[in-house]
Scaffold this motif. Structure first.
Motif, PDB file in Angstrom:
ATOM      1  N   LYS A  45       0.860  -1.290  -0.039  1.00 46.33           N
ATOM      2  CA  LYS A  45      -0.122   0.196  -0.132  1.00 46.33           C
ATOM      3  C   LYS A  45       0.858   1.025   0.078  1.00 46.33           C
ATOM      4  O   LYS A  45       1.840   1.225   0.770  1.00 46.33           O
ATOM      5  CB  LYS A  45      -1.146   0.022   1.244  1.00 46.33           C
ATOM      6  CG  LYS A  45      -1.883  -1.232   1.458  1.00 46.33           C
ATOM      7  CD  LYS A  45      -2.579  -1.244   2.375  1.00 46.33           C
ATOM      8  CE  LYS A  45      -3.846  -2.220   2.594  1.00 46.33           C
ATOM      9  NZ  LYS A  45      -4.388  -2.266   3.985  1.00 46.33           N
ATOM     10  N   PRO A  46       0.505   2.302  -0.735  1.00 43.60           N
ATOM     11  CA  PRO A  46       1.309   3.507  -0.703  1.00 43.60           C
ATOM     12  C   PRO A  46       1.339   4.349   0.660  1.00 43.60           C
ATOM     13  O   PRO A  46       2.359   5.198   0.650  1.00 43.60           O
ATOM     14  CB  PRO A  46       0.507   4.346  -2.026  1.00 43.60           C
ATOM     15  CG  PRO A  46      -0.807   3.697  -1.886  1.00 43.60           C
ATOM     16  CD  PRO A  46      -0.654   2.311  -1.688  1.00 43.60           C
ATOM     17  N   ASP A  47       0.437   3.878   1.512  1.00 42.89           N
ATOM     18  CA  ASP A  47       0.455   4.734   2.709  1.00 42.89           C
ATOM     19  C   ASP A  47       1.387   3.935   3.793  1.00 42.89           C
ATOM     20  O   ASP A  47       1.068   4.065   4.973  1.00 42.89           O
ATOM     21  CB  ASP A  47      -0.892   5.001   3.116  1.00 42.89           C
ATOM     22  CG  ASP A  47      -1.890   3.503   3.446  1.00 42.89           C
ATOM     23  OD1 ASP A  47      -1.194   2.689   2.911  1.00 42.89           O
ATOM     24  OD2 ASP A  47      -2.783   3.705   3.867  1.00 42.89           O
ATOM     25  N   PHE A  48       1.871   2.926   3.362  1.00 45.70           N
ATOM     26  CA  PHE A  48       2.906   2.154   4.206  1.00 45.70           C
ATOM     27  C   PHE A  48       4.051   3.161   4.926  1.00 45.70           C
ATOM     28  O   PHE A  48       4.251   4.090   4.312  1.00 45.70           O
ATOM     29  CB  PHE A  48       3.367   0.959   3.594  1.00 45.70           C
ATOM     30  CG  PHE A  48       4.135  -0.025   4.282  1.00 45.70           C
ATOM     31  CD1 PHE A  48       3.717  -0.677   5.131  1.00 45.70           C
ATOM     32  CD2 PHE A  48       5.581  -0.390   4.116  1.00 45.70           C
ATOM     33  CE1 PHE A  48       4.158  -1.616   6.051  1.00 45.70           C
ATOM     34  CE2 PHE A  48       6.367  -1.229   5.241  1.00 45.70           C
ATOM     35  CZ  PHE A  48       5.571  -1.886   5.897  1.00 45.70           C
ATOM     36  N   TRP A  49       4.299   2.516   6.076  1.00 41.90           N
ATOM     37  CA  TRP A  49       5.398   3.585   6.757  1.00 41.90           C
ATOM     38  C   TRP A  49       6.386   3.859   5.949  1.00 41.90           C
ATOM     39  O   TRP A  49       7.131   5.164   6.102  1.00 41.90           O
ATOM     40  CB  TRP A  49       5.787   3.160   8.082  1.00 41.90           C
ATOM     41  CG  TRP A  49       6.549   3.776   9.160  1.00 41.90           C
ATOM     42  CD1 TRP A  49       6.196   4.677  10.035  1.00 41.90           C
ATOM     43  CD2 TRP A  49       8.121   3.536   8.915  1.00 41.90           C
ATOM     44  NE1 TRP A  49       7.501   5.348  10.526  1.00 41.90           N
ATOM     45  CE2 TRP A  49       8.500   4.897  10.024  1.00 41.90           C
ATOM     46  CE3 TRP A  49       8.969   2.863   8.365  1.00 41.90           C
ATOM     47  CZ2 TRP A  49       9.898   4.851  10.387  1.00 41.90           C
ATOM     48  CZ3 TRP A  49      10.226   2.916   8.693  1.00 41.90           C
ATOM     49  CH2 TRP A  49      10.860   3.920   9.612  1.00 41.90           C
ATOM     50  N   THR A  50       6.849   2.977   5.339  1.00 37.89           N
ATOM     51  CA  THR A  50       8.519   3.096   4.562  1.00 37.89           C
ATOM     52  C   THR A  50       8.113   4.048   3.609  1.00 37.89           C
ATOM     53  O   THR A  50       9.048   5.042   3.334  1.00 37.89           O
ATOM     54  CB  THR A  50       8.885   1.693   4.281  1.00 37.89           C
ATOM     55  OG1 THR A  50       9.100   0.968   5.488  1.00 37.89           O
ATOM     56  CG2 THR A  50      10.147   1.928   3.370  1.00 37.89           C
ATOM     57  N   PHE A  51       6.967   3.874   2.989  1.00 37.96           N
ATOM     58  CA  PHE A  51       6.808   4.808   1.730  1.00 37.96           C
ATOM     59  C   PHE A  51       6.545   6.267   2.207  1.00 37.96           C
ATOM     60  O   PHE A  51       7.041   7.185   1.471  1.00 37.96           O
ATOM     61  CB  PHE A  51       5.701   4.342   0.965  1.00 37.96           C
ATOM     62  CG  PHE A  51       5.859   2.950   0.419  1.00 37.96           C
ATOM     63  CD1 PHE A  51       7.108   2.536  -0.195  1.00 37.96           C
ATOM     64  CD2 PHE A  51       4.851   2.104   0.181  1.00 37.96           C
ATOM     65  CE1 PHE A  51       7.242   1.523  -0.763  1.00 37.96           C
ATOM     66  CE2 PHE A  51       4.726   0.748  -0.434  1.00 37.96           C
ATOM     67  CZ  PHE A  51       6.172   0.296  -0.909  1.00 37.96           C
ATOM     68  N   LYS A  52       5.899   6.334   3.438  1.00 39.72           N
ATOM     69  CA  LYS A  52       5.701   7.760   3.777  1.00 39.72           C
ATOM     70  C   LYS A  52       7.024   8.625   4.246  1.00 39.72           C
ATOM     71  O   LYS A  52       7.133   9.529   4.020  1.00 39.72           O
ATOM     72  CB  LYS A  52       4.695   7.645   5.012  1.00 39.72           C
ATOM     73  CG  LYS A  52       3.385   7.497   4.845  1.00 39.72           C
ATOM     74  CD  LYS A  52       2.606   7.364   6.087  1.00 39.72           C
ATOM     75  CE  LYS A  52       1.071   7.110   5.922  1.00 39.72           C
ATOM     76  NZ  LYS A  52       0.449   6.998   7.360  1.00 39.72           N
TER      77      LYS A  52
END
Length: 269
Positions: A45-52
């Motif tokens: 998911k694009p809202d995953f912590w790493t992507f944020k």
């Protein structure tokens, strides 16, 4: 204790370890929405912590190169029993990861009585350090390796007419391999400590092969991450740090062994 008594003791340690895995596997099976919706499919998911965090870094350097706003792929099940089978498998793996400290403690309780006094002293805190390194490896695999690998594989195409639609078995298998593999990989300092104690590894030997280790680490970083330098650095630095830490551990063991040998020689004189 006789051989049969040892087997009986081992059997009860195995039963308690398997019982703990079973309990937490059942709990994971019941908590399907959380395990799959939040944990398993989180790195997709694009809202995953790493992507944020990558997007925040992109804002700091005024570049959108690191910001991942979408992960373009679909997950499907091509077999009638695919989702149910994967539900059971994922629950067992989750139970194993959660109960790993207890399982290792049970095996350590079986091994520890057979050690000499000096060996017990040298392995003091083994359960704590093994658990700590395993947890660090699992977190590293889940928050670093998994999302970067998923993003790379989701965006990689050989042609515009080919769409990425992954089977749930392939996705979960890749995720669990990265996470469990990282947990095992982070046991390198423990392995080096044991091998140094028995004399198979020395700090000098590890220094000689440091360049070879760097090459292997960079190759692993290139394989497991998207083809950009920053992602490879993010992967390679922790692995190289583990290797350097292992050299320090081997050096500590070597110094302690030399000190004990000198004390033994003085006592003999």
């Amino acid at each position: 204790m006789s051989f049969i008594d040892h087997l009986e003791e081992l059997r009860w340690h195995l039963i308690r370890a398997l019982a703990a895995i079973l309990v937490f596997s059942i709990a994971a099976f019941v908590m399907k929405d959380f395990v799959f919706g939040t944990v398993i499919f989180g790195p997709a998911k694009p809202d995953f912590w790493t992507f944020k965090m990558l997007c925040k870094i992109s804002d700091l350097i005024n570049s959108k190169a690191l910001c991942i706003e979408s992960v373009p792929f679909k997950i499907q099940s091509r077999q009638m029993t695919g989702q149910f089978t994967m539900h059971i498998t994922t629950s067992v793996i989750t139970g194993l990861i959660v109960t790993f400290p207890y399982v290792f403690w049970e095996f350590w309780r079986f091994i520890k009585p057979g050690l000499y006094t000096t060996e017990r002293q040298n392995t003091r805190g083994a359960v704590f350090f093994v658990t700590l390194l395993f947890a660090m490896g699992v977190l590293f695999g889940y928050y670093i390796l998994a999302p970067l690998s998923v993003n790379f594989l989701a965006n990689y195409t050989v042609s515009d007419i080919v769409f990425n639609e992954f089977d749930i078995t392939s996705y979960v298998g890749t995720l669990t391999t990265l996470v469990l593999g990282s947990g095992i990989l982070f046991q390198l300092p423990i392995v080096v400590y044991v091998l140094s104690k028995i004399g198979l590894i020395t700090p000098e030997l590890m220094k000689v092969y440091r360049k070879h280790a760097i090459v292997v680490i960079l190759i692993m970083g290139a394989i497991l991450t998207p083809p950009d330098p920053l992602s490879q650095i993010l992967i390679s630095l922790p692995l190289f740090g583990l290797y350097e830490a292992s050299i320090l551990i081997s050096r500590y063991v070597a110094r302690k062994q030399r000190k004990n040998e000198l004390m033994t020689q003085k006592d003999n004189y």
